[in-house]
Scaffold this motif. Structure first.
Motif, PDB file in Angstrom:
ATOM      1  N   LEU A   8       5.283  51.506  57.506  1.00 33.98           N
ATOM      2  CA  LEU A   8       6.542  51.171  58.217  1.00 33.98           C
ATOM      3  C   LEU A   8       7.048  52.459  58.600  1.00 33.98           C
ATOM      4  N   VAL A   9       7.409  52.535  59.854  1.00 32.14           N
ATOM      5  CA  VAL A   9       7.959  53.928  60.324  1.00 32.14           C
ATOM      6  C   VAL A   9       8.915  53.373  61.024  1.00 32.14           C
ATOM      7  N   THR A  10      10.276  53.913  60.540  1.00 32.02           N
ATOM      8  CA  THR A  10      11.455  53.533  61.259  1.00 32.02           C
ATOM      9  C   THR A  10      11.891  54.415  62.244  1.00 32.02           C
ATOM     10  N   GLY A  11      12.679  53.778  63.401  1.00 38.14           N
ATOM     11  CA  GLY A  11      12.893  54.559  64.637  1.00 38.14           C
ATOM     12  C   GLY A  11      11.555  55.008  65.127  1.00 38.14           C
ATOM     13  N   ALA A  12      10.519  54.106  65.401  1.00 39.09           N
ATOM     14  CA  ALA A  12       9.169  54.850  66.103  1.00 39.09           C
ATOM     15  C   ALA A  12       8.921  54.710  67.539  1.00 39.09           C
ATOM     16  N   SER A  13      10.085  54.278  68.252  1.00 37.09           N
ATOM     17  CA  SER A  13       9.809  54.089  69.770  1.00 37.09           C
ATOM     18  C   SER A  13       9.413  55.207  70.361  1.00 37.09           C
ATOM     19  N   LYS A  14      10.058  56.208  70.084  1.00 35.11           N
ATOM     20  CA  LYS A  14       9.715  57.615  70.684  1.00 35.11           C
ATOM     21  C   LYS A  14       9.788  58.791  69.656  1.00 35.11           C
ATOM     22  N   GLY A  15       9.826  60.057  70.341  1.00 32.10           N
ATOM     23  CA  GLY A  15      10.020  61.236  69.336  1.00 32.10           C
ATOM     24  C   GLY A  15       9.012  61.256  68.320  1.00 32.10           C
ATOM     25  N   ILE A  16       9.734  61.898  67.171  1.00 33.33           N
ATOM     26  CA  ILE A  16       8.830  62.192  65.982  1.00 33.33           C
ATOM     27  C   ILE A  16       8.246  60.725  65.365  1.00 33.33           C
ATOM     28  N   ALA A  36      15.247  49.754  67.170  1.00 28.59           N
ATOM     29  CA  ALA A  36      16.481  49.166  67.030  1.00 28.59           C
ATOM     30  C   ALA A  36      16.876  48.619  68.687  1.00 28.59           C
ATOM     31  N   ALA A  37      16.630  49.315  69.511  1.00 26.91           N
ATOM     32  CA  ALA A  37      16.958  48.889  70.893  1.00 26.91           C
ATOM     33  C   ALA A  37      15.780  49.065  72.079  1.00 26.91           C
ATOM     34  N   ASP A  38      15.103  50.143  71.729  1.00 29.87           N
ATOM     35  CA  ASP A  38      14.181  50.353  72.767  1.00 29.87           C
ATOM     36  C   ASP A  38      12.766  49.575  72.451  1.00 29.87           C
ATOM     37  N   GLU A  39      12.805  48.329  73.057  1.00 27.54           N
ATOM     38  CA  GLU A  39      11.815  47.335  72.969  1.00 27.54           C
ATOM     39  C   GLU A  39      10.450  48.061  73.703  1.00 27.54           C
ATOM     40  N   LEU A  59       8.532  46.049  65.424  1.00 28.25           N
ATOM     41  CA  LEU A  59       9.312  45.118  64.759  1.00 28.25           C
ATOM     42  C   LEU A  59      10.950  45.716  64.867  1.00 28.25           C
ATOM     43  N   ALA A  60      11.668  44.677  65.609  1.00 22.17           N
ATOM     44  CA  ALA A  60      13.076  45.028  65.966  1.00 22.17           C
ATOM     45  C   ALA A  60      13.871  45.015  64.565  1.00 22.17           C
ATOM     46  N   GLY A  61      14.808  45.802  64.342  1.00 21.31           N
ATOM     47  CA  GLY A  61      15.768  45.721  63.273  1.00 21.31           C
ATOM     48  C   GLY A  61      16.545  46.851  63.300  1.00 21.31           C
ATOM     49  N   ASP A  62      17.872  46.595  62.690  1.00 20.92           N
ATOM     50  CA  ASP A  62      18.882  47.679  62.464  1.00 20.92           C
ATOM     51  C   ASP A  62      18.904  48.074  60.944  1.00 20.92           C
ATOM     52  N   VAL A  63      18.348  49.431  60.608  1.00 24.74           N
ATOM     53  CA  VAL A  63      18.172  49.705  59.321  1.00 24.74           C
ATOM     54  C   VAL A  63      19.580  49.789  58.524  1.00 24.74           C
ATOM     55  N   SER A  64      20.692  49.822  59.236  1.00 30.17           N
ATOM     56  CA  SER A  64      21.871  50.024  58.671  1.00 30.17           C
ATOM     57  C   SER A  64      22.318  48.375  57.987  1.00 30.17           C
ATOM     58  N   PRO A  67      19.859  42.654  55.540  1.00 26.47           N
ATOM     59  CA  PRO A  67      18.895  41.639  56.048  1.00 26.47           C
ATOM     60  C   PRO A  67      18.078  41.939  56.937  1.00 26.47           C
ATOM     61  N   ASP A  68      18.246  42.930  57.813  1.00 26.40           N
ATOM     62  CA  ASP A  68      17.210  43.433  58.857  1.00 26.40           C
ATOM     63  C   ASP A  68      16.037  44.299  57.968  1.00 26.40           C
ATOM     64  N   VAL A  69      16.630  45.031  56.927  1.00 32.06           N
ATOM     65  CA  VAL A  69      15.689  45.711  56.391  1.00 32.06           C
ATOM     66  C   VAL A  69      14.658  44.888  55.675  1.00 32.06           C
ATOM     67  N   VAL A  70      15.242  44.018  54.981  1.00 27.68           N
ATOM     68  CA  VAL A  70      14.266  42.980  54.063  1.00 27.68           C
ATOM     69  C   VAL A  70      13.367  42.530  55.103  1.00 27.68           C
ATOM     70  N   ARG A  71      13.765  41.987  56.090  1.00 27.08           N
ATOM     71  CA  ARG A  71      12.806  41.256  57.100  1.00 27.08           C
ATOM     72  C   ARG A  71      11.852  42.102  57.573  1.00 27.08           C
TER      73      ARG A  71
END
Length: 251
Positions: A8-16, A36-39, A59-64, A67-71
């Motif tokens: 699982l890579v969080t914030g993976a829609s761009k960049g690093i 989070a937003a950049d589908e 997978l969409a989700g706000d890590v803050s 419930p999103d993190v568990v999902r």
């Protein structure tokens, strides 16, 4: 030898994050690409992975949000066919550029929510699922810190630098706490990296202005960071825990 599983890579829609996702997939990992937003960006990463013969899901989700993190972990397992055994905590924001005294409370809180609380929530969920103490099979956590934690970023992003200092402390303490439970925890600390982050923060010329401060004479690339992450996820780093690997060209 560790076999690549589900990452699982969080914030993976761009960049690093995107570079990590693509490199990991090429190495055999099945990758959950969080956004989070950049589908559209996440979809492009997934398409690129699949075009190269790899497996990925967006997978969409706000890590803050807990419930999103568990999902995220549940959905990654359901859609990729196995539990998450590696986490790259990449999601982060820099917040407003400028002096610390001019920072409004809302911007400060959001930066802490994503960079510290969000990273901690993801790391905690990973430990709960991976730890051999809890019936898991072990795994890896790589946190994306920043060289800002060491240089302080005065006049620019002191609040951001402070959140990355927290990441470094968490990495060290958690690595020692769960090393005996089959989990290796480390971090990568990028320096000046050529991503869209600077322009998004209103500083499109920052890399050019700061490049002379880097002993290697250039800004880094997302791939430079991804290569360090993949090393930490591999057996070549089997005796490495609690490390914060600088990827800053000497700066």
């Amino acid at each position: 030898m560790t076999q690549p599983g589900v990452l699982l890579v969080t914030g993976a829609s761009k960049g690093i994050g995107a570079a990590v996702a693509r490199s990991a997939a090429a190495a055999g990992w099945a990758v959950a690409v969080n956004y989070a937003a950049d589908e559209a960006g996440a979809a492009r990463v997934v398409a690129a992975v699949e075009a190269d013969g790899g497996r990925a899901v967006a997978l969409a989700g706000d890590v803050s949000r807990e419930p999103d993190v568990v999902r995220l972990f549940d959905d990654a397992e359901a859609k990729l066919g196995a539990p998450v055994t590696a986490l790259v905590n990449n999601a982060g924001i820099v917040g407003r550029h400028g002096r610390f005294a001019d920072l409004d409370t809302e911007a400060l809180q959001r930066t802490v929510d994503i960079n510290v609380t969000g990273l901690m929530l993801c790391a905690r969920e990973a430990v709960r699922r991976m730890s051999t103490r809890a019936g898991g099979t072990g795994g890896h956590i790589v946190n994306i810190s920043s060289r800002a934690a060491q240089v302080g970023s005065p006049g620019e992003w002191v609040h951001y630098a402070a959140t990355k200092g927290a990441v470094d402390s968490l990495t060290l303490g958690l690595a020692k706490e769960v090393a005996g439970e089959g989990i290796r925890v480390n971090a990568v600390a990028p320096g000046l990296i050529d991503t869209g982050l600077h322009a998004a923060a209103g500083q499109p010329d920052r890399l050019a202005a700061k490049a002379h401060e880097v002993p290697l004479g250039r800004a880094g690339t997302p791939q430079d960071c991804a290569d360090a992450v993949l090393w930490l996820l591999s057996d070549r780093a089997a005796f490495v825990i609690g490390a914060v690997v600088p990827v800053g060209g000497g700066r």
